[in-house]
Design a protein around this motif. Structure first.
Motif, mmCIF file in Angstrom:
data_model
loop_
_atom_site.group_PDB
_atom_site.id
_atom_site.type_symbol
_atom_site.label_atom_id
_atom_site.label_comp_id
_atom_site.label_asym_id
_atom_site.label_seq_id
_atom_site.Cartn_x
_atom_site.Cartn_y
_atom_site.Cartn_z
ATOM 1 N N UNK A 111 4.205 22.305 50.290
ATOM 2 C CA UNK A 111 3.801 20.934 49.984
ATOM 3 C C UNK A 111 3.361 20.181 51.231
ATOM 4 N N UNK A 112 4.104 20.336 52.327
ATOM 5 C CA UNK A 112 3.786 19.624 53.558
ATOM 6 C C UNK A 112 2.374 19.955 54.037
ATOM 7 N N UNK A 113 1.996 21.221 53.939
ATOM 8 C CA UNK A 113 0.654 21.632 54.366
ATOM 9 C C UNK A 113 -0.415 21.034 53.455
ATOM 10 N N UNK A 114 -0.133 20.991 52.154
ATOM 11 C CA UNK A 114 -1.110 20.435 51.220
ATOM 12 C C UNK A 114 -1.283 18.937 51.452
ATOM 13 N N UNK A 147 9.210 15.840 24.755
ATOM 14 C CA UNK A 147 7.894 15.411 25.224
ATOM 15 C C UNK A 147 7.982 14.894 26.656
ATOM 16 N N UNK A 148 8.949 14.032 26.905
ATOM 17 C CA UNK A 148 9.103 13.446 28.236
ATOM 18 C C UNK A 148 9.590 14.489 29.247
ATOM 19 N N UNK A 149 10.467 15.387 28.819
ATOM 20 C CA UNK A 149 10.945 16.437 29.731
ATOM 21 C C UNK A 149 9.785 17.294 30.223
ATOM 22 N N UNK A 150 8.921 17.699 29.309
ATOM 23 C CA UNK A 150 7.788 18.541 29.691
ATOM 24 C C UNK A 150 6.842 17.798 30.630
ATOM 25 N N UNK A 151 6.587 16.533 30.314
ATOM 26 C CA UNK A 151 5.703 15.746 31.173
ATOM 27 C C UNK A 151 6.297 15.599 32.565
ATOM 28 N N UNK A 152 7.603 15.408 32.632
ATOM 29 C CA UNK A 152 8.268 15.317 33.921
ATOM 30 C C UNK A 152 8.071 16.580 34.742
ATOM 31 N N UNK A 153 8.217 17.744 34.107
ATOM 32 C CA UNK A 153 8.068 19.010 34.820
ATOM 33 C C UNK A 153 6.622 19.239 35.258
ATOM 34 N N UNK A 154 5.670 18.898 34.393
ATOM 35 C CA UNK A 154 4.265 19.016 34.775
ATOM 36 C C UNK A 154 3.956 18.069 35.938
ATOM 37 N N UNK A 155 4.480 16.860 35.863
ATOM 38 C CA UNK A 155 4.260 15.882 36.937
ATOM 39 C C UNK A 155 4.823 16.382 38.254
ATOM 40 N N UNK A 156 5.967 17.029 38.198
ATOM 41 C CA UNK A 156 6.580 17.544 39.424
ATOM 42 C C UNK A 156 5.684 18.601 40.074
ATOM 43 N N UNK A 157 5.036 19.438 39.259
ATOM 44 C CA UNK A 157 4.122 20.440 39.817
ATOM 45 C C UNK A 157 2.943 19.769 40.509
ATOM 46 N N UNK A 158 2.390 18.734 39.879
ATOM 47 C CA UNK A 158 1.270 18.016 40.477
ATOM 48 C C UNK A 158 1.701 17.337 41.781
ATOM 49 N N UNK A 159 2.877 16.737 41.792
ATOM 50 C CA UNK A 159 3.373 16.071 42.995
ATOM 51 C C UNK A 159 3.583 17.096 44.109
ATOM 52 N N UNK A 160 4.074 18.274 43.754
ATOM 53 C CA UNK A 160 4.263 19.332 44.746
ATOM 54 C C UNK A 160 2.926 19.774 45.349
ATOM 55 N N UNK A 161 1.846 19.596 44.583
ATOM 56 C CA UNK A 161 0.526 19.956 45.101
ATOM 57 C C UNK A 161 -0.042 18.875 46.012
ATOM 58 N N UNK A 162 0.673 17.733 46.113
ATOM 59 C CA UNK A 162 0.239 16.646 46.987
ATOM 60 C C UNK A 162 -0.504 15.541 46.287
#
Length: 206
Positions: A16-19, A84-99
């Motif tokens: 994540x830091x590099x991205x 619904x919210x749990x899945x969105x949270x997990x998808x959001x976490x992946x996007x945040x990890x991508x920067x």
């Protein structure tokens, strides 16, 4: 399928830091919550437009769009809303990890569900934004005609009519769309991102 105790997190060379260094921004999620018709999607779209125009990489997850794809198997019971919210949270976490800076526009009516999502993020990365608007005003707007259908009994478990909405207790940002314009709401959110150094002040200098 593997059992959970046989699963191991894979470490990757590009982290994540590099991205984030490459992008020149810090990842976070802007979690817009509020009643249907409060203005969540309109504000999220405007914030993304402004960020994009300044070279900030974003992604917007909208409630209806997600339910037409990833979550099309879910209904509107309390249990399905929670998933619904749990899945969105997990998808959001992946996007945040991508920067990326992720914008989510979901009613997400239950406080515990929103707090469950908050807990999967690092401190400060989950930015809860309460799009405040009285039910009467939302019903007046009724952009999709959903309130009228709910009042007629055509839609069950509709938030604000026969299903509850629990307002955030301590949101990072609150905007009242009955008092502020879309532009004013968007600017307030962007000011928060600049102040907390998710994006550089240099991007906002002409």
């Amino acid at each position: 399928m593997g059992e959970p105790n046989n699963l191991y997190k894979q470490q990757t060379s590009v982290n994540r830091e590099k991205r984030e260094l490459m992008l020149g921004q810090r990842g976070c999620v802007l979690w817009l919550t509020g009643l249907s018709g409060s203005g969540k999607s309109t504000i999220a779209n405007r914030v993304e437009e402004i960020l994009h125009s300044r070279g900030v990489l974003t992604y917007l997850l909208d409630g209806d769009n997600v339910r037409l794809g990833l979550n099309k198997d879910l209904g509107f019971s309390a249990k399905d809303r929670q998933e619904n919210i749990r899945r969105i949270g997990e998808v959001s976490r992946l996007f945040v990890d991508s920067g990326l800076i992720v914008l989510t526009s979901f009613i997400s009516p239950y406080e515990e569900d929103r707090q469950s999502v908050r807990r999967i993020f690092n401190d400060g990365e989950f930015i809860e934004i309460y799009i405040r608007c009285d039910l009467a005003v939302c019903e007046q707007r009724d952009p999709k005609g959903l309130y009228q259908k709910a009042r007629n009994g055509e839609i069950k478990n509709f938030t604000g009519i026969d299903a509850p909405y629990q307002p955030p207790i301590t949101p990072e940002i609150t905007v009242d769309t009955a008092k502020l314009t879309v532009e004013e709401c968007a600017n307030k959110i962007i000011e928060y991102l600049v102040e907390h150094q998710f994006i550089s002040r240099n991007k906002w200098r002409d």
